[in-house]
Design an enzyme around this catalytic site. Structure first.
Site, PDB file in Angstrom:
ATOM      1  N   CYS A 169      33.317 -21.511 107.164  1.00  0.00           N
ATOM      2  CA  CYS A 169      32.409 -20.333 107.875  1.00  0.00           C
ATOM      3  C   CYS A 169      33.570 -19.300 107.885  1.00  0.00           C
ATOM      4  O   CYS A 169      33.006 -18.051 107.738  1.00  0.00           O
ATOM      5  CB  CYS A 169      32.314 -20.620 109.415  1.00  0.00           C
ATOM      6  SG  CYS A 169      31.460 -22.122 109.747  1.00  0.00           S
ATOM      7  N   ASP A 170      34.750 -19.626 108.148  1.00  0.00           N
ATOM      8  CA  ASP A 170      35.722 -18.403 108.195  1.00  0.00           C
ATOM      9  C   ASP A 170      36.915 -18.078 107.414  1.00  0.00           C
ATOM     10  O   ASP A 170      37.551 -17.251 107.595  1.00  0.00           O
ATOM     11  CB  ASP A 170      36.259 -18.556 109.911  1.00  0.00           C
ATOM     12  CG  ASP A 170      35.226 -18.274 110.946  1.00  0.00           C
ATOM     13  OD1 ASP A 170      34.316 -17.761 110.672  1.00  0.00           O
ATOM     14  OD2 ASP A 170      35.399 -19.113 111.904  1.00  0.00           O
ATOM     15  N   CYS A 226      36.404 -23.742 111.766  1.00  0.00           N
ATOM     16  CA  CYS A 226      35.265 -24.170 110.367  1.00  0.00           C
ATOM     17  C   CYS A 226      35.683 -23.097 109.312  1.00  0.00           C
ATOM     18  O   CYS A 226      35.931 -22.076 109.368  1.00  0.00           O
ATOM     19  CB  CYS A 226      33.877 -23.769 111.127  1.00  0.00           C
ATOM     20  SG  CYS A 226      32.634 -23.755 109.458  1.00  0.00           S
TER      21      CYS A 226
END
Ligand code: NDP
Length: 321
Positions: free
Chosen positions: A144-145, A141
């Site tokens: 997300c990261d 992701c």
């Protein structure tokens, strides 16, 4: 499926325990629907395998994914949700509610309303180094990261819309993005392709497959090979993103619930209603576009409100002339 007098009768059964399921539980509990959550194979869902979550509103300093899901669970339980371990292994949505649901292949319950929040699972390449370095620079992701790789060099595998979107996202944060594409063309829409092709710090590597992600305790590089020439190349990177699709966890509902060709549940636009009366869907099981914790939570709220309204309408006294 057979029932006996000992079969438990549940007003609101929630299947799955990610942000969508627990948010549905919070709303359903506050509406006195006495929700029961079956937490599934991976209680807490996909966020339990992420590290820090920085984009969920309300946490100014960020929060670790597992801790956030622990908080979701505690909040749902404090308000009266019965959270249980268990996998729903069979459903019978034929006829009218209450529906028969089998948990762990043996326990049978009857549910007046069912909220499906079983989520989706990222697909992985299946190479050992990917597993070893998961959460240590390997992620599925970028949204997300990606932030953790500000100014660094990263690689992303995939050639669909998600990979293109995530490569574009990473290109804004990172120094350089290598895009590893296994064929000599994209699967993504033309608009998305053009976007990556026209981004100067994205380098597209066609006909390329990943042999290994390099590094012992963190990602330090990647070795790929060209599947036309056999040539092997290694280059240093600090982050490795896999964007080769997701699989919604909806197999068990297939005989009854309308889905698209990849298994995402179809809901009536603007609602969480499925084609089956009293059955609602939320979170990643029905969303292949946004897939964020906050959007999943929002759709969980919708599902609980839809379920509550459904039950209220069903139990409302009918006026006769
Ligand atoms: P897709 O299934 O569309 O694409 C998956 C990509 O991963 C393909 O390019 C495929 O390669 C590649 N791939 C699969 N397995 C491997 C492997 N083992 N090694 C290397 N590459 C692999 O998934 P997406 O998540 O991209 O998209 C899912 C759906 O969501 C699509 O319908 C998409 O259009 C939609 N979507 C729409 C968005 C938007 O409109 N903004 C944003 C994101 C998704 P190959 O092409 O060779 O099969």
């Amino acid at each position: 499926m057979s029932t006996d007098n000992n079969t438990e009768h549940i007003e609101c059964l929630i299947i799955g325990s990610g942000p969508a399921g627990y948010t549905a539980a919070i709303y359903a509990a506050r509406a006195d629907m006495k929700p029961v959550v079956y937490a599934g194979m991976q209680p807490g869902g996909q966020l339990t395998i992420t590290t820090e979550v920085e984009n969920y509103p309300g946490y100014p300093d960020g929060i670790m994914g597992p801790e956030m899901m622990e908080n979701f669970r505690k909040q749902a339980e404090r308000l009266g949700t019965d959270v249980r371990y268990g996998m729903v292994t069979k459903v019978d949505f034929s006829g009218k509610p209450p529906y028969k649901i089998i948990v762990d292949e043996k326990k049978e319950v009857l549910a007046e309303t069912v909220i499906i929040s079983t989520g989706a699972s990222a697909k992985w390449l299946g190479i050992p180094s990917e597993d070893k370095l998961n959460g240590k620079g390997v992620s599925a992701c970028a949204v997300c990261d990606g932030f953790f790789f500000r100014g660094k060099d990263v690689a992303i595998v995939g050639a669909g819309d998600t990979a293109c979107e995530e490569a574009s996202y990473l290109a804004k944060i990172c120094n350089k993005v290598y895009m590893i594409v296994r064929r000599d063309e994209f699967r993504a829409s033309k608009a998305m392709q053009h976007r990556v092709e026209n981004t100067p710090n994205i380098q597209i590597l066609f006909n390329s497959e990943t042999d290994e992600i390099l590094g012992e305790t963190k990602v330090e590089g990647v070795r790929i090979h060209n599947n036309k020439t056999g040539e092997k190349t290694e280059f240093p990177i600090q982050g490795f993103f896999v964007a080769i699709g997701h699989q919604p966890n909806t197999e068990v509902f297939k005989p009854y619930i309308d889905m698209d060709e990849t298994g995402y549940i179809k809901t009536i636009p603007g609602s969480s209603k499925t084609n089956i009366e009293g059955v609602f869907a939320c979170g990643d099981a029905q969303d292949k576009i946004y897939r964020q914790a906050v959007t999943a939570a929002g759709s969980g709220c919708m599902a609980a409100l839809d379920a509550e309204r459904y039950l209220s309408a069903k139990h409302a006294p009918t006026l006769t002339a």
